[in-house]
Design a protein around this motif. Structure first.
Motif, PDB file in Angstrom:
ATOM      1  N   ALA A 118       0.804  -1.288   0.084  1.00 28.08           N
ATOM      2  CA  ALA A 118      -0.097  -0.011  -0.049  1.00 28.08           C
ATOM      3  C   ALA A 118       0.814   1.210   0.121  1.00 28.08           C
ATOM      4  O   ALA A 118       0.552   2.144  -0.655  1.00 28.08           O
ATOM      5  CB  ALA A 118      -0.860   0.039   1.298  1.00 28.08           C
ATOM      6  N   GLN A 119       1.875   1.232   0.476  1.00 31.64           N
ATOM      7  CA  GLN A 119       3.089   2.441   0.568  1.00 31.64           C
ATOM      8  C   GLN A 119       3.698   2.460  -0.827  1.00 31.64           C
ATOM      9  O   GLN A 119       4.488   3.492  -1.109  1.00 31.64           O
ATOM     10  CB  GLN A 119       4.028   2.248   1.882  1.00 31.64           C
ATOM     11  CG  GLN A 119       3.033   1.885   2.999  1.00 31.64           C
ATOM     12  CD  GLN A 119       2.132   3.109   3.286  1.00 31.64           C
ATOM     13  OE1 GLN A 119       2.618   4.337   3.055  1.00 31.64           O
ATOM     14  NE2 GLN A 119       0.767   2.767   3.830  1.00 31.64           N
ATOM     15  N   ASN A 120       4.023   1.197  -1.182  1.00 27.11           N
ATOM     16  CA  ASN A 120       4.968   1.296  -2.478  1.00 27.11           C
ATOM     17  C   ASN A 120       4.647   0.492  -3.768  1.00 27.11           C
ATOM     18  O   ASN A 120       4.764  -0.766  -3.588  1.00 27.11           O
ATOM     19  CB  ASN A 120       6.491   1.006  -1.976  1.00 27.11           C
ATOM     20  CG  ASN A 120       7.529   1.076  -2.733  1.00 27.11           C
ATOM     21  OD1 ASN A 120       7.551   0.742  -3.801  1.00 27.11           O
ATOM     22  ND2 ASN A 120       8.646   1.287  -2.239  1.00 27.11           N
ATOM     23  N   PHE A 121       4.161   1.047  -4.839  1.00 32.72           N
ATOM     24  CA  PHE A 121       3.818   0.219  -6.045  1.00 32.72           C
ATOM     25  C   PHE A 121       4.977  -0.812  -6.404  1.00 32.72           C
ATOM     26  O   PHE A 121       4.780  -1.523  -7.042  1.00 32.72           O
ATOM     27  CB  PHE A 121       3.087   1.314  -6.931  1.00 32.72           C
ATOM     28  CG  PHE A 121       2.789   0.605  -8.320  1.00 32.72           C
ATOM     29  CD1 PHE A 121       1.420  -0.351  -8.242  1.00 32.72           C
ATOM     30  CD2 PHE A 121       3.278   0.829  -9.320  1.00 32.72           C
ATOM     31  CE1 PHE A 121       1.231  -0.804  -9.268  1.00 32.72           C
ATOM     32  CE2 PHE A 121       2.931  -0.091 -10.607  1.00 32.72           C
ATOM     33  CZ  PHE A 121       1.888  -0.864 -10.589  1.00 32.72           C
ATOM     34  N   LEU A 135      -6.833  -6.750 -11.397  1.00 33.48           N
ATOM     35  CA  LEU A 135      -7.059  -6.272 -12.755  1.00 33.48           C
ATOM     36  C   LEU A 135      -8.061  -7.176 -13.759  1.00 33.48           C
ATOM     37  O   LEU A 135      -8.914  -6.687 -14.472  1.00 33.48           O
ATOM     38  CB  LEU A 135      -5.763  -6.153 -13.354  1.00 33.48           C
ATOM     39  CG  LEU A 135      -4.621  -5.109 -12.948  1.00 33.48           C
ATOM     40  CD1 LEU A 135      -3.471  -5.252 -13.572  1.00 33.48           C
ATOM     41  CD2 LEU A 135      -5.370  -3.829 -13.012  1.00 33.48           C
ATOM     42  N   ARG A 136      -8.039  -8.436 -13.439  1.00 28.48           N
ATOM     43  CA  ARG A 136      -8.837  -9.428 -13.857  1.00 28.48           C
ATOM     44  C   ARG A 136     -10.404  -9.008 -13.818  1.00 28.48           C
ATOM     45  O   ARG A 136     -11.120  -8.801 -14.786  1.00 28.48           O
ATOM     46  CB  ARG A 136      -8.528 -10.755 -13.582  1.00 28.48           C
ATOM     47  CG  ARG A 136      -9.539 -11.846 -14.331  1.00 28.48           C
ATOM     48  CD  ARG A 136      -9.123 -13.059 -13.970  1.00 28.48           C
ATOM     49  NE  ARG A 136      -7.634 -13.679 -14.372  1.00 28.48           N
ATOM     50  CZ  ARG A 136      -6.752 -13.949 -13.569  1.00 28.48           C
ATOM     51  NH1 ARG A 136      -7.025 -14.012 -12.153  1.00 28.48           N
ATOM     52  NH2 ARG A 136      -5.475 -14.173 -13.981  1.00 28.48           N
ATOM     53  N   MET A 178      -1.158   2.024 -14.824  1.00 28.11           N
ATOM     54  CA  MET A 178      -1.330   0.982 -13.732  1.00 28.11           C
ATOM     55  C   MET A 178      -1.075   1.721 -12.071  1.00 28.11           C
ATOM     56  O   MET A 178      -2.106   1.630 -11.200  1.00 28.11           O
ATOM     57  CB  MET A 178      -0.619  -0.196 -13.612  1.00 28.11           C
ATOM     58  CG  MET A 178      -0.857  -1.124 -14.862  1.00 28.11           C
ATOM     59  SD  MET A 178      -0.134  -2.776 -14.869  1.00 28.11           S
ATOM     60  CE  MET A 178       1.578  -2.618 -15.034  1.00 28.11           C
ATOM     61  N   HIS A 179       0.048   2.318 -11.943  1.00 31.97           N
ATOM     62  CA  HIS A 179       0.220   2.940 -10.716  1.00 31.97           C
ATOM     63  C   HIS A 179      -0.712   4.021 -10.584  1.00 31.97           C
ATOM     64  O   HIS A 179      -0.898   3.962  -9.243  1.00 31.97           O
ATOM     65  CB  HIS A 179       1.494   3.471 -10.886  1.00 31.97           C
ATOM     66  CG  HIS A 179       2.031   4.077  -9.392  1.00 31.97           C
ATOM     67  ND1 HIS A 179       3.386   4.973  -9.535  1.00 31.97           N
ATOM     68  CD2 HIS A 179       1.687   4.111  -8.262  1.00 31.97           C
ATOM     69  CE1 HIS A 179       3.442   5.249  -8.298  1.00 31.97           C
ATOM     70  NE2 HIS A 179       2.676   4.563  -7.404  1.00 31.97           N
ATOM     71  N   ARG A 185      -7.486   1.833  -6.693  1.00 35.15           N
ATOM     72  CA  ARG A 185      -8.752   1.188  -6.717  1.00 35.15           C
ATOM     73  C   ARG A 185      -8.383  -0.342  -6.054  1.00 35.15           C
ATOM     74  O   ARG A 185      -9.006  -0.702  -5.351  1.00 35.15           O
ATOM     75  CB  ARG A 185      -9.111   0.875  -8.040  1.00 35.15           C
ATOM     76  CG  ARG A 185      -9.987   2.180  -8.505  1.00 35.15           C
ATOM     77  CD  ARG A 185     -10.891   2.189  -9.579  1.00 35.15           C
ATOM     78  NE  ARG A 185     -10.362   1.300 -10.868  1.00 35.15           N
ATOM     79  CZ  ARG A 185      -9.664   2.058 -11.848  1.00 35.15           C
ATOM     80  NH1 ARG A 185      -9.385   3.433 -11.603  1.00 35.15           N
ATOM     81  NH2 ARG A 185      -8.993   1.443 -12.615  1.00 35.15           N
ATOM     82  N   PHE A 186      -7.127  -0.764  -6.531  1.00 36.27           N
ATOM     83  CA  PHE A 186      -6.820  -2.244  -5.824  1.00 36.27           C
ATOM     84  C   PHE A 186      -6.664  -1.860  -4.275  1.00 36.27           C
ATOM     85  O   PHE A 186      -7.130  -3.037  -3.752  1.00 36.27           O
ATOM     86  CB  PHE A 186      -5.438  -2.491  -6.422  1.00 36.27           C
ATOM     87  CG  PHE A 186      -4.545  -3.833  -5.589  1.00 36.27           C
ATOM     88  CD1 PHE A 186      -5.146  -4.845  -5.637  1.00 36.27           C
ATOM     89  CD2 PHE A 186      -3.455  -3.517  -5.035  1.00 36.27           C
ATOM     90  CE1 PHE A 186      -4.608  -6.095  -5.084  1.00 36.27           C
ATOM     91  CE2 PHE A 186      -3.108  -4.610  -4.356  1.00 36.27           C
ATOM     92  CZ  PHE A 186      -3.397  -5.638  -4.451  1.00 36.27           C
ATOM     93  N   LEU A 187      -6.055  -1.020  -3.862  1.00 37.79           N
ATOM     94  CA  LEU A 187      -5.810  -0.857  -2.322  1.00 37.79           C
ATOM     95  C   LEU A 187      -7.299  -0.694  -1.677  1.00 37.79           C
ATOM     96  O   LEU A 187      -7.319  -1.080  -0.574  1.00 37.79           O
ATOM     97  CB  LEU A 187      -5.208   0.318  -2.048  1.00 37.79           C
ATOM     98  CG  LEU A 187      -3.580   0.173  -2.499  1.00 37.79           C
ATOM     99  CD1 LEU A 187      -2.736   1.565  -1.988  1.00 37.79           C
ATOM    100  CD2 LEU A 187      -2.924  -1.017  -1.901  1.00 37.79           C
ATOM    101  N   ASN A 188      -8.237  -0.424  -2.268  1.00 38.59           N
ATOM    102  CA  ASN A 188      -9.592  -0.044  -1.852  1.00 38.59           C
ATOM    103  C   ASN A 188     -10.549  -1.269  -2.308  1.00 38.59           C
ATOM    104  O   ASN A 188     -11.921  -1.165  -1.726  1.00 38.59           O
ATOM    105  CB  ASN A 188     -10.143   1.097  -2.305  1.00 38.59           C
ATOM    106  CG  ASN A 188      -9.666   2.262  -1.614  1.00 38.59           C
ATOM    107  OD1 ASN A 188      -9.681   2.454  -0.288  1.00 38.59           O
ATOM    108  ND2 ASN A 188      -9.402   3.422  -2.244  1.00 38.59           N
ATOM    109  N   SER A 189     -10.021  -2.357  -2.920  1.00 40.96           N
ATOM    110  CA  SER A 189     -10.790  -3.402  -3.298  1.00 40.96           C
ATOM    111  C   SER A 189     -10.786  -4.449  -2.313  1.00 40.96           C
ATOM    112  O   SER A 189     -10.374  -4.571  -1.494  1.00 40.96           O
ATOM    113  CB  SER A 189      -9.981  -4.280  -4.397  1.00 40.96           C
ATOM    114  OG  SER A 189      -8.846  -4.882  -4.242  1.00 40.96           O
TER     115      SER A 189
END
Length: 190
Positions: free
Chosen positions: A62-65, A82-83, A162-163, A169-173
């Motif tokens: 979460a801190q570093n992509f 992403l899928r 992506m970044h 959105r991934f971090l909130n998924s």
């Protein structure tokens, strides 16, 4: 370990080709179902790196992509997300470029450059990634004399996309939050 350069893309290509042809293989899992629900990878084993993620590592993503992208478990978890957004091709393209950079055989360079173009750059591809016209022009020129680094601008553009776009959105998924909750023993505030 879940990730093996080249293998992941080859398996995905086979899976998509099989689906496109309307055939199914007994060894393949349906695209909407993970064969092993204990982790987010497609390797069908519990000894993969995904099952060895620590809470500390997971929270560090979460801190570093960049750190997440360097982690096989991180890439696999992000790929699963992403899928769900129908943008898995961005990560697959990035991975194909990473593998391509290490190629030294001239014939293999020419073949892989063509395959990457057909799979991700061509406007006829169902997995086409979103690139600006300047980058497309450079790629088209470089196809005349391909090199292992010919896709670097395009790769950077997709990495940045992506970044900036998918990663928040991934971090909130639910995928990420569930993994945090599972690793923290169900007492997650995220």
């Amino acid at each position: 370990m879940c990730y093996s350069p080249g293998t992941e893309e080859a398996e995905m290509r086979k899976r998509q080709q099989s689906q496109n042809e309307g055939t199914s293989s007994v060894s393949q899992a349906p695209s909407n179902q993970r064969p092993n629900t204990c982790c987010f990878c497609w390797c069908c084993c519990c000894s993969c790196s995904c099952s060895k993620i620590t809470l500390e590592e997971l929270l560090s993503w979460a801190q570093n992509f960049d750190k997440m992208m360097k982690s096989p478990a991180g890439r696999n978890t992000f790929r699963e997300f992403l899928r769900t957004e129908y943008s898995e091709e961005n990560l697959l393209f990035w991975l194909a470029c990473e593998e391509f950079k290490h190629e030294q055989n001239k014939k293999a360079i020419e073949e892989k450059a063509r395959v990457i173009y057909e799979d991700y750059i061509s406007i006829l591809s169902p997995k086409e990634v979103s690139l600006d016209s300047r980058v497309r022009e450079v790629i088209n020129r470089n196809l005349l004399d391909p090199s292992p680094h010919m896709y670097e601008d395009a790769q950077l553009q997709i990495y940045t996309l992506m970044h900036r776009d998918s990663f928040p959105r991934f971090l909130n998924s639910q995928i990420y939050k569930s993994l945090v909750e599972n690793l923290s023993g169900g007492t997650s505030d995220t």
